[in-house]
Design a protein around this motif. Structure first.
Motif, PDB file in Angstrom:
ATOM      1  N   GLY A  74       0.841  -1.193   0.000  1.00 24.06           N
ATOM      2  CA  GLY A  74       0.000   0.000   0.000  1.00 24.06           C
ATOM      3  C   GLY A  74       0.872   1.236   0.000  1.00 24.06           C
ATOM      4  O   GLY A  74       2.055   1.181   0.322  1.00 24.06           O
ATOM      5  N   ALA A  75       0.280   2.367  -0.395  1.00 20.35           N
ATOM      6  CA  ALA A  75       1.034   3.621  -0.378  1.00 20.35           C
ATOM      7  C   ALA A  75       0.129   4.724   0.118  1.00 20.35           C
ATOM      8  O   ALA A  75      -0.994   4.869  -0.353  1.00 20.35           O
ATOM      9  N   ASN A  76       0.600   5.484   1.094  1.00 19.89           N
ATOM     10  CA  ASN A  76      -0.176   6.653   1.508  1.00 19.89           C
ATOM     11  C   ASN A  76       0.561   7.926   1.123  1.00 19.89           C
ATOM     12  O   ASN A  76       1.703   7.892   0.661  1.00 19.89           O
ATOM     13  N   LEU A  82       7.774  11.318   1.866  1.00 17.45           N
ATOM     14  CA  LEU A  82       8.926  11.169   2.765  1.00 17.45           C
ATOM     15  C   LEU A  82       9.968  10.183   2.259  1.00 17.45           C
ATOM     16  O   LEU A  82      11.137  10.282   2.614  1.00 17.45           O
ATOM     17  N   MET A  83       9.543   9.261   1.402  1.00 17.84           N
ATOM     18  CA  MET A  83      10.501   8.267   0.934  1.00 17.84           C
ATOM     19  C   MET A  83      11.567   8.840   0.010  1.00 17.84           C
ATOM     20  O   MET A  83      12.566   8.193  -0.251  1.00 17.84           O
ATOM     21  N   VAL A  94       8.525  20.300  -1.537  1.00 16.97           N
ATOM     22  CA  VAL A  94       7.442  20.917  -2.317  1.00 16.97           C
ATOM     23  C   VAL A  94       6.167  20.079  -2.238  1.00 16.97           C
ATOM     24  O   VAL A  94       5.072  20.608  -2.059  1.00 16.97           O
ATOM     25  N   ILE A  95       6.324  18.750  -2.329  1.00 18.53           N
ATOM     26  CA  ILE A  95       5.141  17.887  -2.264  1.00 18.53           C
ATOM     27  C   ILE A  95       4.485  17.996  -0.890  1.00 18.53           C
ATOM     28  O   ILE A  95       3.269  18.172  -0.777  1.00 18.53           O
TER      29      ILE A  95
ATOM     30  N   ILE B 159       5.477  11.049  -9.427  1.00 19.39           N
ATOM     31  CA  ILE B 159       6.743  10.423  -9.031  1.00 19.39           C
ATOM     32  C   ILE B 159       6.661   9.936  -7.588  1.00 19.39           C
ATOM     33  O   ILE B 159       7.034   8.811  -7.269  1.00 19.39           O
ATOM     34  N   SER B 160       6.130  10.805  -6.701  1.00 18.91           N
ATOM     35  CA  SER B 160       6.088  10.415  -5.279  1.00 18.91           C
ATOM     36  C   SER B 160       5.192   9.197  -5.077  1.00 18.91           C
ATOM     37  O   SER B 160       5.499   8.336  -4.255  1.00 18.91           O
TER      38      SER B 160
END
Lengths: 197, 210
Positions: A74-76, A82-83, A94-95, B159-160
């Motif tokens: 999963g991805a939050n 942060l990765m 920025v994100i 990308i993230s």
């Protein structure tokens, strides 16, 4: 005669009297001055609290998961940003700023200012909060994030199976509340209140 | 307390200025530096607006080159590293029959940044050389730049998400490349360039505008 100055083209025009549902626009550059029927402070406060509650699951629950050779991942939203902090710290910042920090701060600011009107108080912090709101309001990018999610989901389908997870429901509702808050927020109204007009 | 203003004329000609923070208008001669209402810095026009816009635009013009030349993501698959630039990513999307997504990515990461830089530079040049073009049309172009600008951040979010999804898995993982940082700088500088550009200068530089 009551006049209004456009802050996009600097033209002076007579302040119109609006019937409900109308929007006043500058006759020279056609940008909106103000509209009637903006939400009352108590409704804004309720929406802001809703957004604050939704922010926690929307940012920490997995938005989507992939199934690749028997492994489900999963991805939050927070994890995603942060990765990259080691490889690309600027991108991470920025994100985090546009997708996490600004929406959260903006909601807190609107909650604070609408609560002040609701309770009839003018705390000394209110001026700073209104200033912060006006500089943050253009940097909330949850809508862009939702489209990014769809783009990445389609991109991934060529490599793995994609499933949308529980966090996405919270995220979509948060986005709707967030957009309503931004479009209903009228800075002039709050400044007028602060000046006690 | 204030003299009534004449509608149809710019406020600057009537010794009035609007505060961009609190929207209150005040006399230019009486409040040369600070807004009497919210105590923010105030000026009839954004100070050194053109210089700021040009400085940011030139930065964006420089960084758009590495953003397009260097790899934006690395794909680690079977312990081999596959670099991907913006263009090669697009070509992969088209090869995989995902034309719709390819179009969105093309608009957001190639067309929009270039269009933003060119349009802003053109408007700034028009103001500087007083080319007497239609101010309304220039303002419409500026509004498009302003509205469309935030959408170029889409690629960074993608990308993230990719990095987060293809994590830990020993089979496939994604890492951001140098171009990701360059692209971020392009997006941020163009957003700030649009913010620091004072649209009132468009009408100031036009002789026919009242």
């Amino acid at each position: 005669m009551d006049t209004i100055i456009c802050n996009h083209c600097d033209m002076v025009s007579t302040r119109p009297i609006l019937r409900s549902g109308q929007v006043a626009k500058c006759p020279r550059c056609h940008r909106a001055f103000f509209k009637t029927n903006t939400l009352k402070a108590n409704k804004m406060f309720a929406l802001a609290i809703t957004a604050l509650i939704l922010i926690i699951p929307a940012f920490t629950f997995p938005l989507m998961s992939i199934h690749l050779l028997g492994i489900t991942e999963g991805a939050n939203l927070l994890q995603g940003a942060l990765m990259m902090i080691e490889g690309a710290p600027v991108v991470t910042f920025v994100i985090l700023f546009c997708a996490v920090l600004v929406p959260t701060l903006l909601t807190l600011c609107i909650a604070y200012s609408s609560a002040s009107i609701m309770l009839g108080k003018r705390p000394p912090l209110l001026g700073y909060v209104l200033k912060l709101t006006s500089s943050l309001i253009h940097w909330s990018m949850l809508d862009v994030y939702l489209i990014s999610l769809l783009v990445s989901a389609v991109k991934i389908t060529s490599d793995a199976d994609v499933y949308f997870s529980s966090g996405l429901c919270f995220f979509v509702v948060l986005l709707i509340v967030n957009i309503t808050l931004i479009s209903e927020y009228s800075s002039t109204k709050y400044w007028k209140y602060l000046r006690n007009e | 307390m204030n003299e009534p203003l004449t509608p149809g004329i710019s406020a600057i000609q009537q010794d009035r200025q609007v505060c961009l923070v609190c929207n209150m208008d005040s006399s230019i001669s009486e409040n040369p530096e600070i807004c009497p209402c919210c105590h923010s810095d105030i000026a009839p026009r954004i100070k050194r607006s053109q210089q700021k816009t040009w400085a940011l635009l030139i930065t964006a013009m420089i960084f758009i080159i590495p953003a397009n030349v260097y790899p934006i993501t690395y794909l680690l698959k079977n312990s081999t590293l596959y670099p991907d630039t913006i263009y090669s990513g697009l070509i992969t999307l088209i090869r995989n029959d995902q034309e719709g997504i390819a179009l969105i990515v093309f608009i957001a990461s190639i067309l929009v940044p270039i269009f933003k830089i060119l349009a802003l530079a053109f408007i700034a040049l028009t103001v500087h050389f007083r080319w007497q073009l239609n101010p309304k049309k220039q303002f419409i172009a500026f509004s498009i730049v302003e509205w469309v600008g935030r959408w170029s951040i889409l690629d960074l979010f993608v990308i993230s998400i990719m990095v987060a999804v293809f994590d830990k898995g020993s089979l496939v993982s994604v890492y951001p490349g140098i171009a990701a940082t360059s692209f971020t700088i392009v997006v941020i500088t163009t957003l700030f360039a649009a913010e620091s550009f004072d649209t009132r200068l468009i009408w100031d530089s036009n002789n026919n505008a009242k």
